[in-house]
Design a protein around this motif. Structure first.
Motif, PDB file in Angstrom:
ATOM      1  N   ASP A 166      23.052  46.213  43.164  1.00  0.00           N
ATOM      2  CA  ASP A 166      24.513  46.163  43.286  1.00  0.00           C
ATOM      3  C   ASP A 166      24.993  44.714  43.419  1.00  0.00           C
ATOM      4  OD1 ASP A 166      27.148  46.860  43.704  1.00  0.00           O
ATOM      5  OD2 ASP A 166      26.880  47.127  45.858  1.00  0.00           O
ATOM      6  N   ILE A 173      26.147  51.754  41.570  1.00  0.00           N
ATOM      7  CA  ILE A 173      25.665  50.989  40.418  1.00  0.00           C
ATOM      8  C   ILE A 173      26.352  51.529  39.172  1.00  0.00           C
ATOM      9  CG2 ILE A 173      23.629  50.233  39.130  1.00  0.00           C
ATOM     10  CD1 ILE A 173      21.958  51.271  41.531  1.00  0.00           C
ATOM     11  N   GLU A 177      25.428  47.082  35.653  1.00  0.00           N
ATOM     12  CA  GLU A 177      24.503  46.613  36.699  1.00  0.00           C
ATOM     13  C   GLU A 177      23.114  47.207  36.497  1.00  0.00           C
ATOM     14  OE1 GLU A 177      27.407  45.916  40.540  1.00  0.00           O
ATOM     15  OE2 GLU A 177      26.987  47.965  39.917  1.00  0.00           O
TER      16      GLU A 177
END
Length: 508
Positions: A166, A173, A177
């Protein structure tokens, strides 16, 4: 500006920003947003040429020694400069996964192919983890997903996993990411894909030489593995019984057909019914069905033990490891039940009234020919395992990967038709490759049933067939054998699915 810093932090890998500066596929893509590729600006410049430019920029950043190829040292230094630290083993896996010409490094084309293939797998895993289908993964979803795979962790442990990926502190997430964290990190043997692509427990075409399926930790712990095997065994019994007339015709054509005695399919069926009535079409089917249970059980147990002996730390084996373990397990299982194979051939070839049953046949062989007769044709049978299992597995994996590459966007589930088609094609290719060995095996098994017939060797029989009948003689009985593949696979699948529901096996 923050957007530019983020693009640099997870470099150019798939282009977080369009050249115009607007976000490309917002940070929380919905189910239909991921594949749009056009971004919110809608400009054509955001398409393939821009992606190629960004990938070239990344490649140049990683190519530390500027020789036009990425070796392990280049990746270690280049990724380190971008804040992505990987172990040497991870980097070796990346190179091995993308290195098509086996020169120990990745050129630009290999690098791009690896990234595209890897991102496809990552997208499927992201979709399977995103239980709420909101484009984000939270701690509860990680806990649930790992529990499905038999790994139990606390929510606090899940939050630690989240924190490592994160970047914006939301404790969730998004796709960007997830992709940026894993894209240059090897992810192998994705269990979610394997769960959908069961193969050997479903398809039974009469030759149980396929490589066994992988089972997840959860399936082993909950006992689902034996239910899968029972469902597969029941499906095989029904399938073999339904296609038994074609199987008996194949055996008769393998043993008796020649240039001087040209048997056709209709003529063969007519001859069988005239000699023994309609019931004679199922001669040899009883022992063929009985051997399913011991063969499947021995193969599964042997496969699990060989996996431990190989000593792999992967829950799911790689392809070459599966082929090795599966072929050895198949050899052990076939060796254990091989006398039943000889009995099946003799029962299929028997005349009306020759034996009162399986036990009478076994006693007759033992008293007249000795124990060695139960292992006639053993060598060609063992030799046939590798081409059958190897080609079946290779074709199935090739078709599976081709489908995943081209059509899998939101799920790894191929659907019934694709699964049946892949299984049918791979089984057919496996049979075609090993058929000459199967024919020689059957003739050797049947050889002693002819009064006063001389002993023959595998090599001698091959020479004799090629000399008297040509290469075509090695494929006698191929037509009825292929005719039973599609009905056998279809029946197996329908019965397997129904037995799974009866036994309480959950379908994903």
């Amino acid at each position: 500006m923050p957007g530019a810093r983020r693009s640099l932090a997870s470099p150019v890998v798939s282009g977080v920003l369009c050249p115009c500066g607007s976000p490309r596929a917002a940070a929380t893509p919905g189910p239909g947003a991921e594949g749009s590729g056009g971004g919110s600006c809608g400009r054509a410049v955001c398409e393939a040429s821009e992606q190629d430019r960004r990938l070239r920029a990344l490649f140049q950043k990683l190519d530390v020694n500027r020789d036009g190829a990425l070796c392990i040292h280049d990746l270690a230094v280049g990724l380190g400069r971008l804040g992505l630290h990987r172990t040497e083993l991870d980097l070796l896996k990346i190179v091995k996964a993308g290195d098509k010409d086996l020169d120990g490094q990745l050129d630009f084309e290999e690098f791009v192919h690896y990234l595209q293939d890897h991102e496809k797998k990552l997208r499927l895993v992201f979709k399977s983890l995103d239980k709420k289908n909101d484009g984000r993964i939270d701690a509860q979803e990680i806990v649930q997903s790992l529990r499905d795979l038999g790994v139990k962790i606390s929510e606090q442990q899940a939050e630690k996993i989240l924190k490592s990926m994160d970047k914006n502190g939301t404790m969730t997430i998004d796709w960007n990411e997830w992709r940026d964290y894993h894209l240059l990190h090897p992810v192998e043997n994705i269990p979610e894909i394997i769960l959908y692509w069961k193969h050997s427990t479903i398809f039974d075409v009469g030759e149980n030489l396929t490589v066994p399926d992988e089972f997840t930790v959860e399936e082993r712990q909950t006992g689902m593995w034996w239910r899968h095997l029972v469902a597969g065994g029941g499906a095989g019994a029904v399938s073999r019984t339904c296609t038994a007339p074609l199987d008996r015709l194949k055996v008769l054509m393998q043993v008796h057909a020649s240039r001087s005695n040209n048997m056709c399919i209709i003529g063969g069926f007519t001859q069988m019914i005239r000699e023994g009535g309609t019931r004679s079409l199922w001669r040899g089917n009883g022992i063929n069905v009985l051997k399913i249970a011991p063969e499947s059980a021995i193969k599964f147990m042997a496969y699990e033990q060989i996996k431990r002996f190989i000593g792999t730390d992967q829950e799911m084996l790689r392809i070459h490891e599966r082929l090795l373990a599966g072929s050895l397990a198949g050899a052990i299982a076939q060796s254990s039940i091989y006398p039943m194979e000889v009995l099946k051939t003799r029962m299929a070839l028997r005349k009306t009234g020759q034996y009162s049953g399986m036990l009478d046949c076994a006693k007759n062989i033992l008293s007249k020919e000795g124990m060695a007769a139960f292992y006639k044709g053993y060598i060609p049978n063992m030799l046939g395992i590798i081409p059958y299992a190897g080609i079946d597995l290779a074709v199935y994996e090739t078709l599976k990967n081709a489908w995943l590459q081209r059509y899998a966007v939101n799920s790894a589930d191929p659907g019934v038709f694709v699964l049946l088609a892949c299984g049918t094609i791979s089984s057919t290719c496996g049979q075609l490759a090993s058929y000459p060995l199967a024919l020689v095996r059957t003739r050797m098994q049947a050889q002693a049933s002819v009064e006063g017939a001389p002993e023959v060797t595998m090599r001698g029989l091959f020479k004799h067939i090629l000399k008297t009948e040509g290469a075509f003689g090695l494929y006698r009985g191929l037509a009825p054998n292929f005719m039973k593949v599609i009905p056998a696979v279809s029946i197996s699948y329908v019965v397997y699915e129904n037995l799974k529901m009866t036994l309480g096996v959950q379908s994903r």
